[in-house]
Design a protein around this motif. Structure first.
Motif, PDB file in Angstrom:
ATOM      1  N   THR A 159       0.852  -1.153  -0.118  1.00  0.00           N
ATOM      2  CA  THR A 159      -0.030   0.161  -0.188  1.00  0.00           C
ATOM      3  C   THR A 159       0.745   1.130   0.256  1.00  0.00           C
ATOM      4  OG1 THR A 159      -1.827  -1.085   1.195  1.00  0.00           O
ATOM      5  CG2 THR A 159      -1.934   1.266   1.271  1.00  0.00           C
ATOM      6  N   GLY A 160       0.523   2.304  -0.803  1.00  0.00           N
ATOM      7  CA  GLY A 160       1.335   3.585  -0.875  1.00  0.00           C
ATOM      8  C   GLY A 160       1.415   3.926  -2.272  1.00  0.00           C
ATOM      9  N   PHE A 161       2.553   4.870  -2.179  1.00  0.00           N
ATOM     10  CA  PHE A 161       2.946   5.415  -3.259  1.00  0.00           C
ATOM     11  C   PHE A 161       4.679   5.410  -3.346  1.00  0.00           C
ATOM     12  CE2 PHE A 161      -0.999   7.573  -2.536  1.00  0.00           C
ATOM     13  CZ  PHE A 161      -1.575   7.294  -3.984  1.00  0.00           C
ATOM     14  N   PHE A 162       5.388   5.705  -4.708  1.00  0.00           N
ATOM     15  CA  PHE A 162       6.683   5.394  -4.612  1.00  0.00           C
ATOM     16  C   PHE A 162       7.499   6.834  -4.341  1.00  0.00           C
ATOM     17  CE2 PHE A 162       5.127   2.130  -7.003  1.00  0.00           C
ATOM     18  CZ  PHE A 162       6.036   1.060  -6.699  1.00  0.00           C
ATOM     19  N   GLY A 163       8.386   6.879  -3.297  1.00  0.00           N
ATOM     20  CA  GLY A 163       9.091   7.703  -2.601  1.00  0.00           C
ATOM     21  C   GLY A 163       9.133   7.766  -1.283  1.00  0.00           C
ATOM     22  N   ALA A 164      10.291   8.509  -0.824  1.00  0.00           N
ATOM     23  CA  ALA A 164      10.454   8.627   0.826  1.00  0.00           C
ATOM     24  C   ALA A 164       9.027   9.347   1.448  1.00  0.00           C
ATOM     25  CB  ALA A 164      11.695   9.274   0.984  1.00  0.00           C
ATOM     26  N   VAL A 165       8.964   8.610   2.626  1.00  0.00           N
ATOM     27  CA  VAL A 165       7.621   9.236   3.509  1.00  0.00           C
ATOM     28  C   VAL A 165       7.951  10.701   3.530  1.00  0.00           C
ATOM     29  CG1 VAL A 165       6.678   9.248   5.780  1.00  0.00           C
ATOM     30  CG2 VAL A 165       7.699   7.103   4.846  1.00  0.00           C
ATOM     31  N   GLY A 166       6.836  11.601   3.167  1.00  0.00           N
ATOM     32  CA  GLY A 166       6.609  12.847   3.415  1.00  0.00           C
ATOM     33  C   GLY A 166       7.120  13.742   2.054  1.00  0.00           C
ATOM     34  N   LYS A 167       7.678  12.894   1.108  1.00  0.00           N
ATOM     35  CA  LYS A 167       8.444  13.307   0.013  1.00  0.00           C
ATOM     36  C   LYS A 167       7.863  12.817  -1.258  1.00  0.00           C
ATOM     37  CE  LYS A 167      12.795  14.324   2.209  1.00  0.00           C
ATOM     38  NZ  LYS A 167      14.358  14.228   2.135  1.00  0.00           N
ATOM     39  N   ASN A 169       5.677  12.431  -4.578  1.00  0.00           N
ATOM     40  CA  ASN A 169       4.985  13.314  -5.183  1.00  0.00           C
ATOM     41  C   ASN A 169       4.298  12.816  -6.597  1.00  0.00           C
ATOM     42  OD1 ASN A 169       5.996  15.730  -3.840  1.00  0.00           O
ATOM     43  ND2 ASN A 169       7.957  15.486  -4.873  1.00  0.00           N
ATOM     44  N   ILE A 170       3.216  13.341  -6.787  1.00  0.00           N
ATOM     45  CA  ILE A 170       2.265  13.090  -8.145  1.00  0.00           C
ATOM     46  C   ILE A 170       2.358  14.174  -8.930  1.00  0.00           C
ATOM     47  CG2 ILE A 170       1.215  11.118  -6.977  1.00  0.00           C
ATOM     48  CD1 ILE A 170      -1.111  12.953  -6.794  1.00  0.00           C
ATOM     49  N   TYR A 171       1.860  14.116 -10.080  1.00  0.00           N
ATOM     50  CA  TYR A 171       2.161  15.222 -11.064  1.00  0.00           C
ATOM     51  C   TYR A 171       0.602  15.574 -11.656  1.00  0.00           C
ATOM     52  CZ  TYR A 171       7.079  14.330 -10.479  1.00  0.00           C
ATOM     53  OH  TYR A 171       8.004  14.209  -9.902  1.00  0.00           O
ATOM     54  N   LEU A 172       0.340  16.777 -11.378  1.00  0.00           N
ATOM     55  CA  LEU A 172      -1.350  17.321 -11.629  1.00  0.00           C
ATOM     56  C   LEU A 172      -0.902  18.230 -12.832  1.00  0.00           C
ATOM     57  CD1 LEU A 172      -4.318  17.691 -10.914  1.00  0.00           C
ATOM     58  CD2 LEU A 172      -3.613  19.336  -9.322  1.00  0.00           C
ATOM     59  N   ARG A 211       1.973  16.762  -3.277  1.00  0.00           N
ATOM     60  CA  ARG A 211       1.725  15.300  -2.611  1.00  0.00           C
ATOM     61  C   ARG A 211       0.485  14.602  -2.699  1.00  0.00           C
ATOM     62  NH1 ARG A 211       4.557  17.159   2.386  1.00  0.00           N
ATOM     63  NH2 ARG A 211       3.031  16.222   3.565  1.00  0.00           N
ATOM     64  N   PRO A 212       0.492  13.358  -2.945  1.00  0.00           N
ATOM     65  CA  PRO A 212      -1.003  12.681  -3.181  1.00  0.00           C
ATOM     66  C   PRO A 212      -1.932  12.948  -2.086  1.00  0.00           C
ATOM     67  CG  PRO A 212       0.974  11.101  -3.133  1.00  0.00           C
ATOM     68  CD  PRO A 212       1.561  12.454  -2.646  1.00  0.00           C
ATOM     69  N   GLU A 213      -1.802  13.109  -0.693  1.00  0.00           N
ATOM     70  CA  GLU A 213      -3.014  13.459   0.112  1.00  0.00           C
ATOM     71  C   GLU A 213      -3.202  14.805   0.111  1.00  0.00           C
ATOM     72  OE1 GLU A 213       1.257  13.873   2.156  1.00  0.00           O
ATOM     73  OE2 GLU A 213       0.301  12.439   0.831  1.00  0.00           O
ATOM     74  N   MET A 214      -2.775  15.528  -0.720  1.00  0.00           N
ATOM     75  CA  MET A 214      -3.148  17.027  -0.830  1.00  0.00           C
ATOM     76  C   MET A 214      -3.767  17.402  -2.000  1.00  0.00           C
ATOM     77  SD  MET A 214       0.300  19.077   0.438  1.00  0.00           S
ATOM     78  CE  MET A 214      -0.370  20.490   0.085  1.00  0.00           C
ATOM     79  N   VAL A 215      -4.067  16.389  -2.718  1.00  0.00           N
ATOM     80  CA  VAL A 215      -4.286  16.594  -4.255  1.00  0.00           C
ATOM     81  C   VAL A 215      -5.955  17.108  -4.320  1.00  0.00           C
ATOM     82  CG1 VAL A 215      -4.946  14.408  -4.985  1.00  0.00           C
ATOM     83  CG2 VAL A 215      -4.500  15.988  -6.646  1.00  0.00           C
ATOM     84  N   LEU A 216      -6.808  16.186  -3.296  1.00  0.00           N
ATOM     85  CA  LEU A 216      -8.249  16.647  -3.591  1.00  0.00           C
ATOM     86  C   LEU A 216      -8.741  18.027  -2.883  1.00  0.00           C
ATOM     87  CD1 LEU A 216      -9.783  13.322  -2.734  1.00  0.00           C
ATOM     88  CD2 LEU A 216      -9.644  14.477  -4.902  1.00  0.00           C
TER      89      LEU A 216
END
Length: 427
Positions: A159-167, A169-172, A211-216
């Motif tokens: 479960t999760g995304f790729f990258g260090a915790v807190g770092k 990123n996804i691209y919008l 960051r993914p959790e901020m996108v919405l």
């Protein structure tokens, strides 16, 4: 067949004109762990027959046997006859005809698949079951792994995304002013992530790294629809693991990363100076991943081998869902723009888009030390390490329906085993 020949041997020497047969079936297991149904038939012809009559009788009996095997194959859910070998030994005392037919079973895992992947999202409650099954394949003693520690390993892996915790990123990408649409690219390490990021940032000015959790909340604050088009690119899951391992080893070899755990994972203690050592080193790496816990991989960027399907679980936790994905990285410079145009018609024209000069290639692609080749050799051996990898990537093969090469045959065999099916269906 030899056993059957002995059974009819007592009547072969009778001085009469007759024809008789016996048949048996079983499964042949190769060194690669694969098995096939084998149907063997022996036809015995008495010696007191004219050559013409003998041939006539044998031809009739062979046709009957062959048709019988076809019927049995269909009723037993076996889909194809692989080959027919006939050996005719016409000696004075007897004649024999051997028929060897190999059939392959149809692979149907629809029930198991639907339990592993629900509505396009891995059923991660089965993660610990998969780890347990993979460990048993390796005969690893994992009784000392604490439940809490084990759950943390499984959750991190699946479960999760790729990258260090807190770092992470996804691209919008957001459409021009006045528009309401947006598109999100979810990076997957070792799936042309560098190339795609460079391509997006060079092609579009309105790309936000977030960051993914901020996108919405970001979209809501700007009056955008909160159902963006979400895309990614992947490759065969097991070869993704092999490539990720190669990337990790390359970075250790080049002193780009350093283990911070003491002691470090024991695979690092294995020399990589010979091909055999490199193959053994990869096998020990697989065992480390399954058994030792991820804390020991501190500083080594283990995320490179995490399965692509983990982003599906990560998106689900955020209330998002993948819209579509590119299932292959072949000819990416031409397939990616075409894929994106179909996935998100709201994009500006993609004609005359320059490719990133670097093509996103890592130094590990050269495989100077042979780490990637060693990992692929171990996979080709189809031994315990390969079988464990099949189990670890069950979610991927269940959720990614459009992989061009489908599910590897070894993994099909693993997913058909009664132990695996029972564990998944009854967990």
């Amino acid at each position: 067949v030899p056993y059957t020949r002995r059974r009819v041997g007592s009547i072969v020497h009778a001085k009469a004109c007759f024809v008789t047969a016996d048949a048996g079936s079983g499964r042949r297991y190769g060194s690669n762990g694969k098995s096939k149904l084998i149907v063997g038939t022996v036809v015995a012809v008495g010696s007191n027959c004219s050559k013409l009559r003998r041939q006539y009788l044998v031809k009739i009996l062979l046709k009957v046997i062959f048709l019988t095997i076809l019927v049995v194959s269909w009723t037993q859910n076996y889909e194809s006859i692989q080959g027919l070998v006939v050996v005719d030994n016409t000696k004075n005392e007897s004649s024999s005809v051997e028929v060897s037919v190999t059939t392959e079973r149809k692979f149907d895992w629809s029930q198991v698949k639907s339990r592993l992947c629900r509505n396009g999202v891995p059923n991660t409650s089965l993660g610990e079951t998969l780890f347990s099954l993979a460990r048993k394949v390796l005969n690893s003693d994992y009784s000392t792994v604490e439940d809490v520690h084990n759950k943390k390993m499984v959750d991190t892996f699946y479960t999760g995304f790729f990258g260090a915790v807190g770092k992470t990123n996804i691209y919008l990408y957001m459409s021009q002013e006045g528009g309401n649409e947006s598109m999100i690219y979810i990076p997957v390490w070792k799936c042309a992530n560098n190339f795609i990021r460079e391509w997006l940032q060079k092609r579009f000015k309105r790309v936000v790294v977030i960051r993914p959790e901020m996108v919405l909340s970001f979209l809501q604050a700007r009056g955008r629809a909160t159902t963006p088009c979400v895309v990614t690119a992947i490759r065969d899951p097991i070869f993704h693991f092999l490539s990720g391992y190669n990337e990790m080893e390359h970075r250790v070899w080049r002193h780009i990363v350093h283990p911070v755990s003491r002691p470090p994972p024991f695979y690092l203690e294995r020399s990589f100076e010979t091909e055999n050592n490199r193959r053994q080193r990869f096998k020990e790496f697989v065992s480390n991943v399954l058994y030792d816990g991820f804390d020991k991989f501190g500083g080594l960027e283990l995320e490179h081998v995490f399965p692509p399907s983990r982003i599906l679980s990560g998106l689900s936790k955020l209330g998002l869902q993948l819209t579509t994905y590119l299932p292959s990285l072949v000819n990416l410079t031409s397939t990616w723009p075409h894929f994106l145009a179909n996935a998100y018609p709201g994009l500006p024209s993609l004609q005359d888009t320059p490719d990133p000069a670097s093509m996103g290639m890592h130094g590990s692609s050269l495989d100077e030390m042979g780490f990637y080749r060693a990992a692929k050799d171990v996979w080709a051996e189809q031994g315990d390490a390969a079988r464990a990898l099949c189990i670890l990537h069950s979610f991927d093969y269940a959720c990614w329906d459009d992989l061009p090469d489908g599910i590897p045959e070894l993994c099909q065999d693993m997913y058909s085993e009664e132990t695996f099916v029972d564990a998944i269906m009854n967990s």
